[in-house]
Structures are given as structure tokens and as C-alpha cells.
Write a protein that holds these residues in place. Structure first.
Motif, PDB file in Angstrom:
ATOM      1  N   SER A  30     -36.265 -24.735   1.126  1.00 33.45           N
ATOM      2  CA  SER A  30     -36.582 -23.402   0.642  1.00 33.45           C
ATOM      3  C   SER A  30     -35.301 -22.567   0.521  1.00 33.45           C
ATOM      4  N   ALA A  31     -34.414 -22.692   1.539  1.00 35.53           N
ATOM      5  CA  ALA A  31     -33.143 -21.947   1.498  1.00 35.53           C
ATOM      6  C   ALA A  31     -32.317 -22.404   0.296  1.00 35.53           C
ATOM      7  N   ALA A  32     -32.278 -23.720   0.077  1.00 39.11           N
ATOM      8  CA  ALA A  32     -31.506 -24.252  -1.055  1.00 39.11           C
ATOM      9  C   ALA A  32     -32.078 -23.689  -2.364  1.00 39.11           C
ATOM     10  N   GLY A  33     -33.409 -23.564  -2.422  1.00 41.90           N
ATOM     11  CA  GLY A  33     -34.071 -23.015  -3.608  1.00 41.90           C
ATOM     12  C   GLY A  33     -33.625 -21.593  -3.869  1.00 41.90           C
ATOM     13  N   LYS A  34     -33.528 -20.797  -2.777  1.00 38.45           N
ATOM     14  CA  LYS A  34     -33.119 -19.390  -2.904  1.00 38.45           C
ATOM     15  C   LYS A  34     -31.678 -19.301  -3.428  1.00 38.45           C
ATOM     16  N   ILE A  35     -30.831 -20.208  -2.901  1.00 41.10           N
ATOM     17  CA  ILE A  35     -29.425 -20.208  -3.350  1.00 41.10           C
ATOM     18  C   ILE A  35     -29.375 -20.532  -4.857  1.00 41.10           C
ATOM     19  N   GLN A  36     -30.134 -21.532  -5.247  1.00 37.40           N
ATOM     20  CA  GLN A  36     -30.151 -21.928  -6.667  1.00 37.40           C
ATOM     21  C   GLN A  36     -30.615 -20.774  -7.544  1.00 37.40           C
ATOM     22  N   GLU A  37     -31.651 -20.087  -7.055  1.00 32.42           N
ATOM     23  CA  GLU A  37     -32.224 -18.974  -7.814  1.00 32.42           C
ATOM     24  C   GLU A  37     -31.156 -17.900  -8.059  1.00 32.42           C
ATOM     25  N   TYR A  38     -30.381 -17.588  -6.985  1.00 33.11           N
ATOM     26  CA  TYR A  38     -29.350 -16.553  -7.086  1.00 33.11           C
ATOM     27  C   TYR A  38     -28.237 -16.989  -8.049  1.00 33.11           C
ATOM     28  N   LEU A  39     -27.829 -18.266  -7.923  1.00 29.47           N
ATOM     29  CA  LEU A  39     -26.761 -18.755  -8.807  1.00 29.47           C
ATOM     30  C   LEU A  39     -27.233 -18.735 -10.271  1.00 29.47           C
ATOM     31  N   LYS A  40     -28.505 -19.013 -10.467  1.00 31.24           N
ATOM     32  CA  LYS A  40     -29.037 -19.015 -11.835  1.00 31.24           C
ATOM     33  C   LYS A  40     -29.006 -17.587 -12.408  1.00 31.24           C
ATOM     34  N   LYS A  41     -29.354 -16.630 -11.524  1.00 33.25           N
ATOM     35  CA  LYS A  41     -29.365 -15.235 -11.964  1.00 33.25           C
ATOM     36  C   LYS A  41     -27.958 -14.830 -12.447  1.00 33.25           C
ATOM     37  N   ILE A  42     -26.952 -15.264 -11.678  1.00 35.41           N
ATOM     38  CA  ILE A  42     -25.572 -14.945 -12.090  1.00 35.41           C
ATOM     39  C   ILE A  42     -25.246 -15.647 -13.407  1.00 35.41           C
ATOM     40  N   SER A  43     -25.631 -16.924 -13.507  1.00 36.38           N
ATOM     41  CA  SER A  43     -25.231 -17.639 -14.721  1.00 36.38           C
ATOM     42  C   SER A  43     -25.988 -17.121 -15.943  1.00 36.38           C
ATOM     43  N   ASP A  44     -27.152 -16.482 -15.750  1.00 41.71           N
ATOM     44  CA  ASP A  44     -27.915 -15.946 -16.879  1.00 41.71           C
ATOM     45  C   ASP A  44     -27.396 -14.600 -17.389  1.00 41.71           C
ATOM     46  N   VAL A  45     -26.508 -13.966 -16.620  1.00 44.13           N
ATOM     47  CA  VAL A  45     -26.000 -12.656 -17.051  1.00 44.13           C
ATOM     48  C   VAL A  45     -25.224 -12.809 -18.360  1.00 44.13           C
ATOM     49  N   GLN A  46     -25.462 -11.890 -19.274  1.00 45.81           N
ATOM     50  CA  GLN A  46     -24.710 -11.883 -20.534  1.00 45.81           C
ATOM     51  C   GLN A  46     -23.390 -11.158 -20.304  1.00 45.81           C
ATOM     52  N   LEU A  47     -22.309 -11.786 -20.682  1.00 41.05           N
ATOM     53  CA  LEU A  47     -20.998 -11.154 -20.496  1.00 41.05           C
ATOM     54  C   LEU A  47     -20.344 -10.931 -21.857  1.00 41.05           C
ATOM     55  N   ASN A  48     -20.015  -9.676 -22.120  1.00 38.16           N
ATOM     56  CA  ASN A  48     -19.366  -9.340 -23.396  1.00 38.16           C
ATOM     57  C   ASN A  48     -17.902  -9.000 -23.152  1.00 38.16           C
ATOM     58  N   ILE A  49     -17.045  -9.869 -23.645  1.00 44.08           N
ATOM     59  CA  ILE A  49     -15.599  -9.680 -23.429  1.00 44.08           C
ATOM     60  C   ILE A  49     -14.978  -9.144 -24.715  1.00 44.08           C
ATOM     61  N   ALA A  50     -14.355  -7.966 -24.637  1.00 44.44           N
ATOM     62  CA  ALA A  50     -13.725  -7.387 -25.834  1.00 44.44           C
ATOM     63  C   ALA A  50     -12.255  -7.771 -25.893  1.00 44.44           C
ATOM     64  N   ILE A  51     -11.822  -8.240 -27.056  1.00 41.88           N
ATOM     65  CA  ILE A  51     -10.397  -8.522 -27.268  1.00 41.88           C
ATOM     66  C   ILE A  51      -9.862  -7.334 -28.061  1.00 41.88           C
ATOM     67  N   THR A  52      -9.021  -6.562 -27.434  1.00 36.67           N
ATOM     68  CA  THR A  52      -8.593  -5.303 -28.048  1.00 36.67           C
ATOM     69  C   THR A  52      -7.053  -5.215 -28.067  1.00 36.67           C
ATOM     70  N   GLY A  53      -6.545  -4.176 -28.729  1.00 31.84           N
ATOM     71  CA  GLY A  53      -5.086  -4.009 -28.808  1.00 31.84           C
ATOM     72  C   GLY A  53      -4.714  -3.525 -30.194  1.00 31.84           C
ATOM     73  N   GLU A  54      -3.407  -3.446 -30.451  1.00 34.44           N
ATOM     74  CA  GLU A  54      -2.967  -2.907 -31.738  1.00 34.44           C
ATOM     75  C   GLU A  54      -3.250  -3.878 -32.883  1.00 34.44           C
TER      76      GLU A  54
END
Ligand SMILES: Nc1nc2c(ncn2[C@@H]2O[C@H](COP(=O)(O)OP(=O)(O)O)[C@@H](O)[C@H]2O)c(=O)[nH]1
Ligand SMILES: [Mg+2]
Length: 238
Positions: A30-54
Motif C-alpha cells: 500500500s505504501a509503495a502504491g502511495k509513492i507511485q501515485e505521488y510520482l505519477k502526479k509529478i510526472s503528469d504536470v504540464q511544464l511550459n518552458i519559454a526560450i526567450t532573449g534578444e
């Protein structure tokens, strides 16, 4: 700025408690399941990286090399000696489904004046930034860095076109010393950022034409290593 990543979010604490409880009261599975759930939540986050400059600093070319594409390949970002990027355009990260690399128009052209740039490109919508500069440290770079810090977000600083600097120094100097030239460029960037209160962000010296030389391999490795931290941060700010 790196200190920000040491913060433990409420989500982290909640997840840690759930794991602790599962370990005390339930089974290891059950503990391992909770850890997996949390890691999945992080991996599901959408990350938008802006490449900016002149404009012309090599942002679009940089995105192409990060994606392992040549400038003229299908689905590559348009590049060129005149500003070719008129609209923030997303490109899929080569390895991570939920990570987008946004090719931003350059700051400081007639269409994107420094006064209106941030609003025009929707600067505050992005989660993480890479400021690309092909020249000595400039006022526009400082202003972008300041804005990012005000938003409590972070950035890497990429000093591009190092091949051109090395070639020019080789032609100009009798006692050319590559390490010394690189050290001077790095110092200019680090001091420029530090003198304007930007702490010690990571500075990478790269040439998109000579990828194995200089800091490109290190940049890719650092990004891979830090992507989960950036995602955790997005969860924290959500
Ligand atoms: N010498 C050299 N030229 C580069 C490098 N990266 C980009 N360029 C050139 O710089 C010009 C502007 O590049 P681009 O990626 O369109 O810049 P952007 O306006 O910031 O998107 C193009 O002619 C590129 O071929 C590099 O690492 N070294
Ligand atoms: Mg461009």
C-alpha cells in the motif's frame, strides 16, 4: 534561486504523511502504491518552458538542436538572419510528453519592443525560462531575468554562438587560449546577473553548430536531472 528548489511543498508533506501512515497501518504494498501515485502526479504536470532573449540570439536554432533536428527539417522551428518568429510557438520536448519548449519572438525588434514584450508574449504564463544571449550581457537580459525573479520562477542562462567568439579570438590573438576566452565569457555573464541581483543562476556556454564542445551536453544532463524539480515547483504554485 537554487534554494527555492529545497522548499518542501504542502503536497510533499501530505504525500509523505500518507506514505508514513500506510507504512504504519497498512502494508508495504500500500505504501509503495502511495509513492507511485505521488510520482505519477509529478510526472503528469504540464511544464511550459519559454526560450526567450534578444532577436537573433539563436533561440529557434537552440530549440531545434535540443529536439535533435536540423534547421530545415520538417517540424523544426524557423530560423534565420532576420526575425522569423512572430508568435510564441510550442514544440514538444523530445523525451517528455508533458514538457513543451516555447519558441518566443525576440525582445527588441520593431514588432516586439522591450516595453510591450512581456505582455505580448504572455510572459507570466510560463513555468520555467531559458534566456538565450549571443553577445555580451545586455540590459534586455537583465530585465528578463528580473521579471522572472519577480514571478518567483527560475531560469538558465544560455550564452550562445560560442563558436563565433572562439573563431574571432583565434584570428585576433597571437596567444589565443581557449580556456581563458571561455572563462572571460562565463565571468561576464555571471557578473552581469549577480550585479543585478540575480544570484547565481546556471550559465551554459553553447554552440548550436558544435554541440559536443562547450556546455551543451552538461545543459541537457542538467535539464534532465532538474525537470522533476521544476514540475514539483509547478505543483506547489498551482
Ligand atoms: N555561429 C553560430 N550561429 C548561430 C548559432 N545559433 C544560431 N545561429 C545563427 O544565428 C541566426 C539567428 O538564429 P535564430 O535561431 O533564428 O535566432 P532567434 O531569432 O533567436 O530565434 C541564424 O542565422 C542562425 O543560423 C550558433 O550556435 N553559432
Ligand atoms: Mg526565432
Amino acid at each position: 534561486m537554487a534554494d527555492d528548489y529545497c522548499e518542501i511543498s504542502e503536497d510533499d508533506i501530505k504525500a509523505a504523511r500518507q506514505i508514513e501512515e500506510a507504512l504504519e497501518n497498512e502494508s508495504l504494498t500500500s505504501a509503495a502504491g502511495k509513492i507511485q501515485e505521488y510520482l505519477k502526479k509529478i510526472s503528469d504536470v504540464q511544464l511550459n518552458i519559454a526560450i526567450t532573449g534578444e532577436s537573433g540570439s539563436g533561440k529557434s536554432t537552440f530549440i531545434n538542436v535540443l529536439r535533435g533536428l536540423g534547421d530545415e527539417e520538417e517540424f523544426s522551428a524557423p530560423t534565420g538572419v532576420v526575425e522569423t518568429t512572430q508568435k510564441a510557438t510550442p514544440y514538444q520536448h523530445p523525451k517528455h510528453q508533458n514538457v513543451k519548449l516555447w519558441d518566443l519572438p525576440g525582445i527588441g525588434t520593431t514588432n516586439f519592443k522591450p516595453e510591450t514584450y512581456l505582455q505580448q508574449v504572455g510572459f507570466d504564463c510560463y513555468d520555467f525560462f531559458i534566456i538565450v544571449s549571443s553577445d555580451r550581457f545586455r540590459v534586455n537580459d537583465v530585465n528578463l531575468a528580473k521579471k522572472i525573479q519577480e514571478m518567483k520562477k527560475s531560469f538558465y542562462f544560455v550564452r550562445s554562438k560560442i563558436d563565433s567568439n572562439i573563431d574571432a579570438e583565434k584570428k585576433r590573438k597571437k596567444n589565443f587560449n581557449q580556456d581563458e576566452t571561455l572563462q572571460n565569457i562565463r565571468q561576464n555573464c555571471v557578473e552581469g546577473l549577480r550585479d543585478h541581483g540575480q544570484g547565481f543562476p546556471q550559465v551554459f556556454l553553447i554552440s548550436s553548430f558544435e554541440l559536443p564542445l562547450y556546455d551543451f551536453p552538461n545543459l541537457v544532463e542538467t535539464m534532465e536531472k532538474e525537470l522533476p524539480d521544476h514540475k514539483r515547483r509547478v505543483l506547489l504554485l498551482a
